[in-house]
Design an enzyme around this catalytic site. Structure first.
Site, mmCIF file in Angstrom:
data_model
loop_
_atom_site.group_PDB
_atom_site.id
_atom_site.type_symbol
_atom_site.label_atom_id
_atom_site.label_comp_id
_atom_site.label_asym_id
_atom_site.label_seq_id
_atom_site.Cartn_x
_atom_site.Cartn_y
_atom_site.Cartn_z
ATOM 1 N N GLN A 78 0.915 -1.130 0.000
ATOM 2 C CA GLN A 78 0.000 0.000 0.000
ATOM 3 C C GLN A 78 0.962 1.188 0.000
ATOM 4 O OE1 GLN A 78 -0.994 3.032 0.918
ATOM 5 N NE2 GLN A 78 -1.873 2.631 2.924
ATOM 6 N N SER A 79 1.181 1.782 -1.177
ATOM 7 C CA SER A 79 2.361 2.620 -1.370
ATOM 8 C C SER A 79 2.113 4.119 -1.265
ATOM 9 C CB SER A 79 2.975 2.319 -2.744
ATOM 10 O OG SER A 79 2.101 2.805 -3.750
ATOM 11 N N THR A 125 12.173 2.349 1.837
ATOM 12 C CA THR A 125 11.875 3.709 1.373
ATOM 13 C C THR A 125 12.529 4.794 2.221
ATOM 14 O OG1 THR A 125 10.068 5.314 1.239
ATOM 15 C CG2 THR A 125 9.706 3.460 2.682
ATOM 16 N N TYR A 152 2.619 4.540 6.900
ATOM 17 C CA TYR A 152 3.334 3.893 5.785
ATOM 18 C C TYR A 152 4.807 3.692 6.160
ATOM 19 C CZ TYR A 152 5.857 3.738 1.280
ATOM 20 O OH TYR A 152 6.700 3.410 0.251
ATOM 21 N N LYS A 162 6.978 0.249 6.895
ATOM 22 C CA LYS A 162 8.149 -0.067 6.059
ATOM 23 C C LYS A 162 9.398 -0.294 6.914
ATOM 24 C CE LYS A 162 6.944 0.033 1.592
ATOM 25 N NZ LYS A 162 7.342 -0.950 0.569
HETATM 26 P P1 NDP Z 1 2.723 1.355 -6.961
HETATM 27 O O1 NDP Z 1 1.698 1.914 -6.053
HETATM 28 O O2 NDP Z 1 2.788 1.852 -8.359
HETATM 29 O O3 NDP Z 1 2.560 -0.245 -7.007
HETATM 30 C C1 NDP Z 1 2.221 -0.975 -5.863
HETATM 31 C C2 NDP Z 1 1.965 -2.407 -6.276
HETATM 32 O O4 NDP Z 1 1.643 -3.195 -5.110
HETATM 33 C C3 NDP Z 1 0.795 -2.584 -7.242
HETATM 34 O O5 NDP Z 1 1.123 -3.583 -8.179
HETATM 35 C C4 NDP Z 1 -0.329 -3.077 -6.336
HETATM 36 O O6 NDP Z 1 -1.297 -3.864 -6.991
HETATM 37 C C5 NDP Z 1 0.473 -3.957 -5.383
HETATM 38 N N1 NDP Z 1 -0.222 -4.239 -4.125
HETATM 39 C C6 NDP Z 1 -0.729 -3.350 -3.256
HETATM 40 N N2 NDP Z 1 -1.270 -3.971 -2.195
HETATM 41 C C7 NDP Z 1 -1.124 -5.308 -2.410
HETATM 42 C C8 NDP Z 1 -1.494 -6.466 -1.694
HETATM 43 N N3 NDP Z 1 -2.151 -6.388 -0.530
HETATM 44 N N4 NDP Z 1 -1.171 -7.680 -2.202
HETATM 45 C C9 NDP Z 1 -0.540 -7.785 -3.394
HETATM 46 N N5 NDP Z 1 -0.174 -6.711 -4.146
HETATM 47 C C10 NDP Z 1 -0.458 -5.487 -3.647
HETATM 48 O O7 NDP Z 1 4.144 1.552 -6.236
HETATM 49 P P2 NDP Z 1 5.594 1.755 -6.881
HETATM 50 O O8 NDP Z 1 5.751 0.873 -8.034
HETATM 51 O O9 NDP Z 1 5.858 3.200 -7.012
HETATM 52 O O10 NDP Z 1 6.524 1.253 -5.686
HETATM 53 C C11 NDP Z 1 6.960 -0.102 -5.595
HETATM 54 C C12 NDP Z 1 7.418 -0.381 -4.182
HETATM 55 O O11 NDP Z 1 8.507 0.491 -3.861
HETATM 56 C C13 NDP Z 1 6.369 -0.164 -3.111
HETATM 57 O O12 NDP Z 1 6.567 -1.123 -2.107
HETATM 58 C C14 NDP Z 1 6.687 1.220 -2.584
HETATM 59 O O13 NDP Z 1 6.230 1.370 -1.264
HETATM 60 C C15 NDP Z 1 8.195 1.226 -2.687
HETATM 61 N N6 NDP Z 1 8.821 2.519 -2.845
HETATM 62 C C16 NDP Z 1 8.441 3.339 -3.871
HETATM 63 C C17 NDP Z 1 9.058 4.557 -4.033
HETATM 64 C C18 NDP Z 1 8.709 5.465 -5.167
HETATM 65 O O14 NDP Z 1 9.113 6.627 -5.136
HETATM 66 N N7 NDP Z 1 8.009 4.997 -6.185
HETATM 67 C C19 NDP Z 1 10.113 5.020 -3.094
HETATM 68 C C20 NDP Z 1 10.491 4.022 -2.132
HETATM 69 C C21 NDP Z 1 9.854 2.842 -2.006
HETATM 70 P P3 NDP Z 1 -2.622 -3.195 -7.678
HETATM 71 O O15 NDP Z 1 -2.219 -2.845 -9.089
HETATM 72 O O16 NDP Z 1 -3.615 -4.291 -7.606
HETATM 73 O O17 NDP Z 1 -2.989 -2.005 -6.869
#
Ligand code: NDP
Length: 338
Positions: A83-84, A125, A149, A153
């Site tokens: 849950q990002s 993160t 969040y 993390k």
């Molecule tokens: P996104 O929000 O674009 O993607 C999150 C993904 O997690 C989606 O595929 C979503 O699926 C999936 N997801 C969410 N909840 C669940 C669940 N309960 N079970 C299975 N799948 C789930 O995030 P980002 O690609 O930007 O980030 C990737 C990772 O990196 C995350 O963990 C984020 O916290 C971390 N991060 C990101 C940063 C950034 O700047 N982008 C910085 C630092 C860390 P669905 O499509 O179904 O929603």
């Protein structure tokens, strides 16, 4: 042929990582949540959806994780699912803890039990740093998260370190500073800005409401950052690494960069809580501050020190924040469907 499992493959990073691994000749399995309509638009946009094997996956469900990990021998497992969105974590703090924290433990414990030779990447993160303790922030900076969040993390990070130290797993945690792209979710501030300004430049003069324009972030390009994730898992020894550009930019400056790329001429006025930007040509308000978007506890300044990753992994970001803002703004302008 190496095989990789990516959780969160439908997200921004999952899509870019899948593309990178496919280009490197991996067999890629994508773990996706069962929704009424599985969202693979980003993978389709990159032209790789047909090259991926999809499996049903929910990070909150241990039985599902067990079956998946027990059933297939993956060489590398990238846990990007979360849950990002920081903002939502105040509304759903228990869910954030369950998925972003305990979900990591569920996955690691299955790996320890069924496939301990697999290499594991955890998506940690810069939000774990939160309250500024030192600038810039590195792998040794103490954590003080400022959101549910970030708190969840921190658990995910330390359970990864713990399983590496306790059971000898090849488990690495990438402490990534903000990284963006045209595939960024529209709720995140950078994409919210580029979408709104692209719409504005197309003649739909609706202002975008933003929170704290003085918040500073270290923004890089997601395509560069997934390369760093992969490099972490190619090392003989697992470890934790910060990935960051080392340049911090205010939200106001990100707006400026995106506006420049769209040829918008903004004039700023007002104080912190009433600040706004008017487009000189149309005379219309393009950006305004709305206190509703201020976070309950703000993270004021994120600036990363990625010298360990640069030295050990040979990693470095290629896209500057100005180029990133322009890339996103132009993509939104070109893709605008009014
Ligand atoms: P996104 O929000 O674009 O993607 C999150 C993904 O997690 C989606 O595929 C979503 O699926 C999936 N997801 C969410 N909840 C669940 C669940 N309960 N079970 C299975 N799948 C789930 O995030 P980002 O690609 O930007 O980030 C990737 C990772 O990196 C995350 O963990 C984020 O916290 C971390 N991060 C990101 C940063 C950034 O700047 N982008 C910085 C630092 C860390 P669905 O499509 O179904 O929603």
């Amino acid at each position: 042929m190496k095989s990789a499992l990516i959780t969160g493959i439908t997200g921004q990073d999952g899509s870019y990582l899948a593309k990178l691994l496919l280009e490197k000749g991996y067999r890629v399995t994508g773990a996706v949540r069962r929704n009424s309509q599985t969202e693979i638009a980003r993978l389709q946009r990159l032209g790789i959806a047909d090259d991926i094997t999809f499996v049903d996956f929910e990070l909150g469900e241990i039985n599902n994780i067990t079956r998946l990990i027990r059933g297939t021998a993956f060489d590398e497992i990238y846990n990007l699912a979360a849950q990002s969105f920081v903002g939502s974590s105040w509304e759903q703090p228990i869910y954030a803890a369950d998925v972003n924290g305990l979900g990591v433990a569920r996955l690691l414990d299955c790996i320890r039990t069924y496939t301990p030779q697999a290499r594991f990447y955890q998506a940690s993160t810069s939000e774990m740093f939160g309250l500024v303790r030192e600038v810039p922030q590195s792998e040794t900076t103490p954590f003080h998260p400022r959101s549910p969040y970030g708190v969840a993390k921190v658990y995910g990070h330390f359970i990864t370190v713990n399983y590496r130290e306790s059971f000898g797993l090849h488990a690495s945690s990438g402490i990534l500073f903000n990284h963006e792209s045209p595939l960024r979710g529209p709720e995140f501030v950078t994409r919210k800005i580029t979408l709104a300004l692209a719409r504005f430049a197309r003649g739909e003069h609706v202002p975008v409401d933003l929170g704290n324009l003085n918040a500073q972030r270290d923004w890089g390009f997601a395509g560069d950052y997934v390369e760093g994730m992969w490099r972490m898992l190619q090392q003989d020894k697992a470890d934790d690494y910060v990935l960051a550009t080392g340049v911090t930019t205010t939200i106001r400056d990100f707006v400026r960069f995106a506006a420049e790329a769209l040829d918008l001429d903004l004039e700023w006025s007002g104080e912190e809580m009433t600040e706004m930007a008017v487009d000189r040509r149309s005379g219309k308000v393009a950006v305004r501050v709305n206190p509703k978007f201020h976070r309950p506890a703000e993270v004021d300044l994120l600036l990363g020190d990625s010298s360990k990753a640069r030295g050990t992994l040979g990693w470095q970001p290629k896209v500057t924040v100005r180029e990133l803002a322009a890339m996103m703004a132009r993509a939104d302008y070109d893709g605008w469907q009014g």
